[in-house]
Design an enzyme around this catalytic site. Structure first.
Site, short mmCIF file in Angstrom:
data_model
loop_
_atom_site.label_atom_id
_atom_site.label_comp_id
_atom_site.label_asym_id
_atom_site.label_seq_id
_atom_site.Cartn_x
_atom_site.Cartn_y
_atom_site.Cartn_z
CG ASP A 39 -2.10 0.92 1.11
OD1 ASP A 39 -2.36 1.41 -0.01
OD2 ASP A 39 -2.76 1.17 2.13
CG ASN A 41 1.86 1.57 -5.14
OD1 ASN A 41 2.71 1.34 -4.29
ND2 ASN A 41 1.40 0.65 -5.98
NE ARG A 52 -4.44 6.88 -6.92
CZ ARG A 52 -4.25 6.57 -5.63
NH1 ARG A 52 -4.02 7.52 -4.75
NH2 ARG A 52 -4.31 5.32 -5.25
CG HIS A 56 -0.30 2.14 -9.23
ND1 HIS A 56 -0.49 1.81 -7.91
CD2 HIS A 56 -1.38 2.88 -9.61
CE1 HIS A 56 -1.65 2.33 -7.50
NE2 HIS A 56 -2.20 2.98 -8.51
CG ASN A 87 -7.83 -2.06 -5.21
OD1 ASN A 87 -6.96 -2.90 -4.99
ND2 ASN A 87 -8.04 -1.05 -4.36
C1 IPE Z 1 -5.47 -2.73 -0.20
O1 IPE Z 1 -5.11 -1.40 -0.36
C2 IPE Z 1 -5.46 -3.44 -1.52
C3 IPE Z 1 -4.17 -3.68 -2.12
C4 IPE Z 1 -3.02 -3.37 -1.61
C5 IPE Z 1 -4.22 -4.37 -3.38
P1 IPE Z 1 -6.21 -0.25 -0.55
O2 IPE Z 1 -5.48 1.02 -0.69
O3 IPE Z 1 -7.15 -0.63 -1.62
O4 IPE Z 1 -6.98 -0.32 0.85
P2 IPE Z 1 -7.88 0.74 1.59
O5 IPE Z 1 -8.93 1.19 0.61
O6 IPE Z 1 -7.00 1.89 2.00
O7 IPE Z 1 -8.45 0.02 2.76
C1 IPE Z 2 -1.48 0.27 -3.35
O1 IPE Z 2 -1.29 1.65 -3.36
C2 IPE Z 2 -1.76 -0.30 -4.71
C3 IPE Z 2 -3.12 -0.84 -4.86
C4 IPE Z 2 -4.07 -0.75 -3.99
C5 IPE Z 2 -3.39 -1.52 -6.09
P1 IPE Z 2 -2.51 2.66 -3.35
O2 IPE Z 2 -2.86 2.97 -4.77
O3 IPE Z 2 -3.62 2.16 -2.52
O4 IPE Z 2 -1.82 3.92 -2.69
P2 IPE Z 2 -2.47 4.94 -1.66
O5 IPE Z 2 -3.05 4.14 -0.54
O6 IPE Z 2 -3.53 5.70 -2.40
O7 IPE Z 2 -1.34 5.80 -1.22
MG MG Z 3 -4.11 2.40 -0.57
#
Ligand code: IPE
Ligand code: IPE
Ligand code: MG
Length: 278
Positions: A39, A41, A52, A56, A87
């Protein structure tokens, strides 16, 4: 660049931070299964004023580093949460980028997986995964299915609740008798049927939640949460997590810390079906 992940030699610089950390790891008590909620990214990108999607992209480098580090250390199972059922709520462009990055990862890394005896396995609802990715996943899974060194599990279009519902659905269809149902038989209906429960769950970016990840399987998993954002996560962070894990006392509801006795009541424990399969 291709590596043979043979040993730690040549991988860890003498005198480095990594070396100092690796020295603290007890290799006789490694977690067999490490699961990671990757988490942060988006926040990593925002800090740099980047879209964003750049976060990734940077995150896929961390995936490569962690797969290599785990294989070299001798971890047997590594599960990476890459795309949750929820997601799909994100903007279409971001969702597309995530699936495209996964396809690129498979194209770049399938040789590494094969050469290093790593098996790829997918958990999650497959039919929701875009076809161009599903096809690649099936190909790489087939290519690596007899590999034994380490299993890399990708959780894709995965949700713990949905996985449990799906298991119940299968049980009902097969008319499993209620008296035949126990933790062990139930586990066989989950996507993780052939995997041990995770010993250590790492979540990056500081969020203190499971976000629908391995809800059943993490009953007795040790949790380690770091503020480090996933694209900044390096092997030294992994070593740190393992060191912290090894300081924990896993009791599984018992009293080992008080009595110094090691699961003396083994029979009793088995009757109650220990949730740890390790
Ligand atoms: C959890 O992260 C899912 C993955 C890392 C694939 P999210 O960023 O989706 O989780 P929430 O929404 O903050 O709980
Ligand atoms: C994790 O990073 C990747 C996935 C959930 C696929 P995020 O995209 O959730 O990054 P934040 O939480 O918005 O920083
Ligand atoms: Mg996240």
């Amino acid at each position: 660049m291709f590596f043979m992940f043979d040993t730690l030699e040549g991988y860890i610089q003498p005198g480095s931070v990594e070396e100092a950390l690796v020295r603290q790891i007890d290799f006789s008590r490694l977690p067999a299964h490490i699961a990671i909620i990757m988490d942060g990214n988006g926040r990593w990108a925002r800090k740099r004023n980047l879209p964003r999607t750049e976060g990734h992209k940077a995150g896929s480098e961390s995936v490569k580093e962690v797969v290599e580090a785990c294989a070299r250390l001798g971890i047997k199972y590594l599960t990476l949460y890459a795309f949750s059922r929820e997601n799909w709520k994100r903007p279409k462009e971001e969702v597309n980028t995530l699936w495209n990055l996964l396809k690129d990862y498979l194209a770049d890394e399938n040789k590494i997986l094969v050469e290093n005896d790593l098996r790829l396995k997918v958990i999650g609802e497959r039919k929701g995964i875009p076809y161009f990715v599903r096809r690649e996943l099936a190909r790489v899974e087939r290519l690596t299915r007899n590999n034994r060194r380490m299993t890399v599990v990708l959780a894709l279009n995965y949700g713990g609740r949905q996985e449990i519902i799906e298991a119940v659905r299968k049980l009902l269809k097969r008319k499993v008798r209620p008296e035949d149902l126990n933790e062990e038989t139930f586990s066989k209906y989950l996507d993780t049927a052939d995997l041990p429960d995770p010993d250590l769950l790492i979540r990056t970016s500081g969020e203190m939640r499971l976000s629908n990840f391995l809800l059943w399987q993490c009953a007795y998993t040790e949790l380690w949460i770091t503020p480090v954002l996933w694209p900044d996560f390096r092997r030294k962070d992994l070593f740190q997590a393992i060191i912290e894990y090894q300081k924990r006392e896993r009791r599984f509801g018992g009293l080992n810390h008080l009595t110094g006795e090691d699961n003396k009541n083994q029979d009793n424990k088995n009757q109650n079906e220990s949730t740890s399969k390790n």
